[in-house]
Design a protein around this motif. Structure first.
Motif, PDB file in Angstrom:
ATOM      1  N   LEU A 221      20.976 -75.268  52.058  1.00 52.21           N
ATOM      2  CA  LEU A 221      19.937 -74.543  51.551  1.00 52.21           C
ATOM      3  C   LEU A 221      20.578 -72.947  51.532  1.00 52.21           C
ATOM      4  CD1 LEU A 221      17.019 -75.921  53.649  1.00 52.21           C
ATOM      5  CD2 LEU A 221      17.053 -76.027  51.237  1.00 52.21           C
ATOM      6  N   ASP A 352      13.455 -79.326  47.205  1.00 54.36           N
ATOM      7  CA  ASP A 352      14.089 -78.122  48.116  1.00 54.36           C
ATOM      8  C   ASP A 352      13.236 -77.380  48.641  1.00 54.36           C
ATOM      9  OD1 ASP A 352      16.766 -78.778  47.143  1.00 54.36           O
ATOM     10  OD2 ASP A 352      16.662 -77.751  45.260  1.00 54.36           O
ATOM     11  N   GLY A 355      12.791 -78.318  52.460  1.00 59.31           N
ATOM     12  CA  GLY A 355      13.866 -77.820  53.072  1.00 59.31           C
ATOM     13  C   GLY A 355      13.821 -76.087  53.350  1.00 59.31           C
ATOM     14  N   PHE A 356      13.449 -75.433  52.508  1.00 58.18           N
ATOM     15  CA  PHE A 356      13.284 -74.125  52.575  1.00 58.18           C
ATOM     16  C   PHE A 356      12.081 -73.931  53.642  1.00 58.18           C
ATOM     17  CE2 PHE A 356      15.303 -73.347  48.719  1.00 58.18           C
ATOM     18  CZ  PHE A 356      16.664 -72.697  49.023  1.00 58.18           C
TER      19      PHE A 356
END
Length: 423
Positions: A221, A352, A355-356
């Motif tokens: 990331l 994504d 994940g962030f």
């Protein structure tokens, strides 16, 4: 106050004298500076913030300092961050009108912005801690993210303009460096400025720092954050950077703005709602917060839904940039191809953002900059219990993001961890 004046920090005592001839300010609050009331309200990590009230009205004066206020002058930080905040606010207002404070004046030399005083707005994080259920935040924040992220990208902008903008914001190096270290790396080793609720969380912290899959994901990331200049981000979009009333929502403090992956703003924002969810047990002095927990999960679902819907609308109506151009799809009668591409883009953002979000949860509990959701829980054992649940949730969504297909799955996981304290 002129641009030739050497930088000097303002104070409650000096502000009226130094800004008494600033026309942008006097037009809005009154020319008689002797009658101004000045109070400092800055409780953030970086800047000075003052509310200035006169006979005709009020305004906010925000000034950067040449260091990180949270740490002190041992951590220097360039004044130019106010330049990036000013330019980010002007672009956000153009792309999502009415979503940020109006800007009245910018002084680059003094690293100073004079802007609209938002009243009776309060910081969203404070409202959530108090248990307020605001009816419009999911809609307003979802629209803001979709409009600013889409319209600041190659999906919408003229290529030359976007590349010029990219070059301008690429100089926001120092604030990007803060994010790259404090968010993606420091929580996963014994960094000097880290802190956590100890000794209650010591064993779990050691477990997280030994989790190879988690550390690899955090660095993936970080790589994405540093290398994917996809759109102009707010860069620090969380519940402390949003001011609200029951009917209005305004985003503030985009000094971390730069070009990065679309999923970053969305993931960081949703993470703050999930942290608020896990913190509610620590704020039940006046009764159970079951309704508030349900509200917060509903807000995450609605925010993502509004984002997807508005992003899809803009895709179909404003996709005039050099990416996925209509000449390849709609102009050839292939609307299905354009929809397939849209699904691909939205799926990548979803993948994504999880994940962030997971990494944001970890850094807010283990790193330097904590948030009040947990910090205002006085009972350390209770705080640690809330934080431990959030940490486990963050690890799960970050490491297992590819196997999570809907916001309902995420919220069901949060509910399970909150109720049973296990995955």
């Amino acid at each position: 106050m002129t641009g030739k004046t050497p930088f000097e920090p303002l104070s409650v005592e000096t502000l009226a004298t130094r800004l008494s001839t600033n026309e942008a300010l006097t037009r809005r609050i009154g020319e008689d500076a002797s009658r101004w009331k000045v109070r400092e309200v800055g409780d953030g990590n970086l800047n000075l913030v003052f509310i200035v009230e006169g006979d005709q009205g009020a305004a906010v004066v925000k000034q950067a300092l040449p260091y990180v206020r949270l740490v002190g002058d041992s951590w220097p930080l360039p004044l130019k961050r106010s330049f990036f905040e000013y330019h980010a606010l002007t672009r956000q207002e153009a792309r999502a009108p009415g979503s940020v404070p109006a800007i009245y004046h910018f002084d680059e030399t003094q690293a100073l912005i004079i802007m609209e005083y938002l009243s009776p707005h309060i910081i969203l994080r404070r409202a959530l801690i108090e248990g307020r259920q605001l009816p419009n935040i999911a809609r307003d924040i979802g629209l803001f993210m979709a409009r600013t992220l889409f319209r600041g990208s190659d999906l919408s902008m003229v290529t030359r303009d976007r590349k010029a903008d990219l070059a301008l914001f690429a100089d926001n190096v120092e604030l990007c460096d803060i994010t790259e270290n404090l968010v993606f790396s420091d929580p996963y080793f014994d960094a000097k400025l880290n802190r956590h609720t100890s000794p209650q969380l010591d064993a779990l912290v050691a477990e997280l720092r030994a989790d190879r899959d988690l550390k690899v994901e955090a660095q993936r990331l970080k790589h994405l954050f540093a290398a994917n200049a996809e759109t102009l981000l707010h860069g620090d979009l969380h519940s402390g950077s949003i001011m609200v009333t029951d009917t209005e929502t305004r985003m503030i403090d985009p000094e971390f703005a730069f070009y990065g992956p679309m999923a970053f703003d969305v993931g960081m924002l949703l993470a703050n709602f999930w942290m608020a969810f896990f913190s509610q047990r620590g704020h039940e002095q006046n009764g159970k917060r079951d309704a508030m927990r349900a509200y917060l999960l509903d807000v995450t679902a609605q925010t993502w839904s509004v984002f997807r819907t508005e992003f899809s609308h803009l895709w179909r109506t404003e996709r005039n940039g050099m990416l996925y151009q209509k000449s390849l799809f709609e102009d050839q009668g292939d609307r299905l191809g354009a929809e397939q591409a849209l699904d691909h883009v939205l799926h990548r953002i979803w993948d994504d953002l999880l994940g962030f979000a997971g990494i944001e949860v970890h850094r807010r509990i283990l790193g330097l900059a904590h948030n009040a959701d947990f910090e205002t829980i006085a009972d350390e054992d209770l705080r640690a219990t809330c934080e431990a649940r959030a940490l486990k949730f963050g690890r799960h969504i970050a490491v297992n993001r590819r196997h999570i297909h809907s916001i309902d799955e995420v919220n069901n996981l949060a509910t399970l961890i909150e109720q049973e304290n296990r995955i």
